[in-house]
Design a protein around this motif. Sequence first.
Motif, PDB file in Angstrom:
ATOM      1  N   LYS A  38      35.218  29.186  31.358  1.00 45.65           N
ATOM      2  CA  LYS A  38      35.765  29.980  32.461  1.00 45.65           C
ATOM      3  C   LYS A  38      36.986  30.797  32.057  1.00 45.65           C
ATOM      4  N   THR A  39      37.948  30.157  31.440  1.00 44.65           N
ATOM      5  CA  THR A  39      39.203  30.846  31.133  1.00 44.65           C
ATOM      6  C   THR A  39      39.009  31.921  30.078  1.00 44.65           C
ATOM      7  N   THR A  40      38.162  31.706  29.094  1.00 42.63           N
ATOM      8  CA  THR A  40      37.896  32.732  28.089  1.00 42.63           C
ATOM      9  C   THR A  40      37.248  33.944  28.743  1.00 42.63           C
ATOM     10  N   ILE A  41      36.307  33.700  29.641  1.00 39.40           N
ATOM     11  CA  ILE A  41      35.655  34.795  30.361  1.00 39.40           C
ATOM     12  C   ILE A  41      36.659  35.516  31.258  1.00 39.40           C
ATOM     13  N   PHE A  42      37.536  34.772  31.910  1.00 40.34           N
ATOM     14  CA  PHE A  42      38.606  35.341  32.729  1.00 40.34           C
ATOM     15  C   PHE A  42      39.494  36.264  31.892  1.00 40.34           C
ATOM     16  N   LYS A  43      39.924  35.770  30.736  1.00 41.93           N
ATOM     17  CA  LYS A  43      40.825  36.546  29.878  1.00 41.93           C
ATOM     18  C   LYS A  43      40.149  37.800  29.336  1.00 41.93           C
ATOM     19  N   TYR A  44      38.859  37.721  29.076  1.00 39.29           N
ATOM     20  CA  TYR A  44      38.144  38.891  28.580  1.00 39.29           C
ATOM     21  C   TYR A  44      38.166  40.020  29.611  1.00 39.29           C
ATOM     22  N   PHE A  45      37.997  39.700  30.872  1.00 36.77           N
ATOM     23  CA  PHE A  45      38.021  40.735  31.906  1.00 36.77           C
ATOM     24  C   PHE A  45      39.354  41.469  31.900  1.00 36.77           C
ATOM     25  N   LYS A  46      40.436  40.740  31.679  1.00 34.64           N
ATOM     26  CA  LYS A  46      41.751  41.387  31.618  1.00 34.64           C
ATOM     27  C   LYS A  46      41.804  42.431  30.505  1.00 34.64           C
ATOM     28  N   SER A  47      41.094  42.183  29.422  1.00 32.90           N
ATOM     29  CA  SER A  47      41.201  43.045  28.245  1.00 32.90           C
ATOM     30  C   SER A  47      40.614  44.436  28.450  1.00 32.90           C
ATOM     31  N   PHE A  48      39.707  44.627  29.411  1.00 34.78           N
ATOM     32  CA  PHE A  48      39.174  45.970  29.622  1.00 34.78           C
ATOM     33  C   PHE A  48      39.529  46.517  30.999  1.00 34.78           C
ATOM     34  N   SER A  49      40.649  46.061  31.505  1.00 36.83           N
ATOM     35  CA  SER A  49      41.125  46.555  32.793  1.00 36.83           C
ATOM     36  C   SER A  49      42.577  46.985  32.648  1.00 36.83           C
ATOM     37  N   GLN A  50      43.072  47.653  33.666  1.00 40.57           N
ATOM     38  CA  GLN A  50      44.478  48.042  33.676  1.00 40.57           C
ATOM     39  C   GLN A  50      45.245  46.924  34.364  1.00 40.57           C
ATOM     40  N   ASN A  51      46.001  46.190  33.582  1.00 40.83           N
ATOM     41  CA  ASN A  51      46.714  45.036  34.104  1.00 40.83           C
ATOM     42  C   ASN A  51      47.800  45.461  35.084  1.00 40.83           C
ATOM     43  N   LYS A  52      47.824  44.799  36.236  1.00 40.86           N
ATOM     44  CA  LYS A  52      48.871  45.060  37.211  1.00 40.86           C
ATOM     45  C   LYS A  52      49.929  43.964  37.164  1.00 40.86           C
ATOM     46  N   SER A  53      49.495  42.709  37.192  1.00 47.52           N
ATOM     47  CA  SER A  53      50.446  41.609  37.154  1.00 47.52           C
ATOM     48  C   SER A  53      49.728  40.318  36.804  1.00 47.52           C
ATOM     49  N   THR A  54      50.478  39.382  36.260  1.00 46.47           N
ATOM     50  CA  THR A  54      49.918  38.090  35.865  1.00 46.47           C
ATOM     51  C   THR A  54      50.751  36.986  36.472  1.00 46.47           C
ATOM     52  N   PHE A  55      50.076  35.925  36.922  1.00 47.75           N
ATOM     53  CA  PHE A  55      50.751  34.783  37.507  1.00 47.75           C
ATOM     54  C   PHE A  55      50.233  33.524  36.833  1.00 47.75           C
ATOM     55  N   PRO A  56      50.881  33.068  35.753  1.00 44.34           N
ATOM     56  CA  PRO A  56      50.380  31.876  35.076  1.00 44.34           C
ATOM     57  C   PRO A  56      50.676  30.615  35.886  1.00 44.34           C
ATOM     58  N   SER A  57      49.793  29.655  35.760  1.00 41.98           N
ATOM     59  CA  SER A  57      49.957  28.397  36.464  1.00 41.98           C
ATOM     60  C   SER A  57      49.172  27.319  35.731  1.00 41.98           C
ATOM     61  N   ILE A  58      49.497  26.082  35.969  1.00 40.90           N
ATOM     62  CA  ILE A  58      48.768  24.974  35.365  1.00 40.90           C
ATOM     63  C   ILE A  58      47.435  24.823  36.082  1.00 40.90           C
ATOM     64  N   ASP A  59      46.353  24.813  35.322  1.00 38.96           N
ATOM     65  CA  ASP A  59      44.989  24.647  35.834  1.00 38.96           C
ATOM     66  C   ASP A  59      44.546  25.761  36.766  1.00 38.96           C
ATOM     67  N   LEU A  60      45.284  26.834  36.835  1.00 36.21           N
ATOM     68  CA  LEU A  60      44.903  27.963  37.680  1.00 36.21           C
ATOM     69  C   LEU A  60      45.453  29.225  37.032  1.00 36.21           C
ATOM     70  N   ASN A  61      44.593  30.184  36.833  1.00 37.50           N
ATOM     71  CA  ASN A  61      45.029  31.484  36.347  1.00 37.50           C
ATOM     72  C   ASN A  61      44.743  32.490  37.443  1.00 37.50           C
ATOM     73  N   LEU A  62      45.698  33.330  37.697  1.00 34.66           N
ATOM     74  CA  LEU A  62      45.575  34.346  38.727  1.00 34.66           C
ATOM     75  C   LEU A  62      45.945  35.678  38.110  1.00 34.66           C
ATOM     76  N   GLU A  63      45.091  36.653  38.294  1.00 37.97           N
ATOM     77  CA  GLU A  63      45.331  37.970  37.727  1.00 37.97           C
ATOM     78  C   GLU A  63      44.998  39.027  38.759  1.00 37.97           C
ATOM     79  N   CYS A  64      45.918  39.946  38.978  1.00 40.32           N
ATOM     80  CA  CYS A  64      45.669  41.098  39.842  1.00 40.32           C
ATOM     81  C   CYS A  64      45.472  42.292  38.926  1.00 40.32           C
ATOM     82  N   ILE A  65      44.321  42.914  39.019  1.00 45.66           N
ATOM     83  CA  ILE A  65      44.006  44.013  38.112  1.00 45.66           C
ATOM     84  C   ILE A  65      43.436  45.188  38.890  1.00 45.66           C
TER      85      ILE A  65
END
Length: 172
Positions: free
Chosen positions: A23-50
């Motif tokens: 899951k997390t590898t697939i999540f991170k890959y999506f970030k790589s081909f998008s325009q990043n707006k903001s990142t909110f790291p958390s334990i056991d939860l990743n949140l990305e607004c793109i």
Amino acid sequence: MGNKIFHKKDYKLLIIGFDDSGKTTIFKYFKSFSQNKSTFPSIDLNLECINYKGHDFTLWDIGGPKARALWSHYFQNANAIIFVIDSTDKDNIEDVKEEIRKLINEEELKGCTFLVMANRQDLKNAFSPEEIKKEIGEIPGREFNVIGTSAKTYQGIKEGYEWIFNTLMKNK
């Protein structure tokens, strides 16, 4: 002719699945081909607004060993579910099928687009997407697909996100 007010729609995508499915590898890959707006790291939860192709997406990667019990807390206003599975774990296919059926029947997810990313397709003993789709069975009245992926080689991941994007745009 009156003024038209255009409302921009934000989309909420939940990336869920069993532990160690990718899951997390697939999540991170999506970030790589998008325009990043903001990142909110958390334990056991990743949140990305793109922003992807001019549309705002909030991606929730809900992981960790106790996460399954918490999934329902994130269902509200979700537009799509990306359910990542380890397609080499043949002992677990019945559990996957049961969990997907539960999710599809959740009241708060009734209108959600649903994609299964059958991860680890780079391994010889993986169930094919067609086999997984056959195992899950028909899902009437639902935008549903199974796409083979490899978090290791990135095969199929962009295609999966493109399918989600195109389906959401078609149904907006």
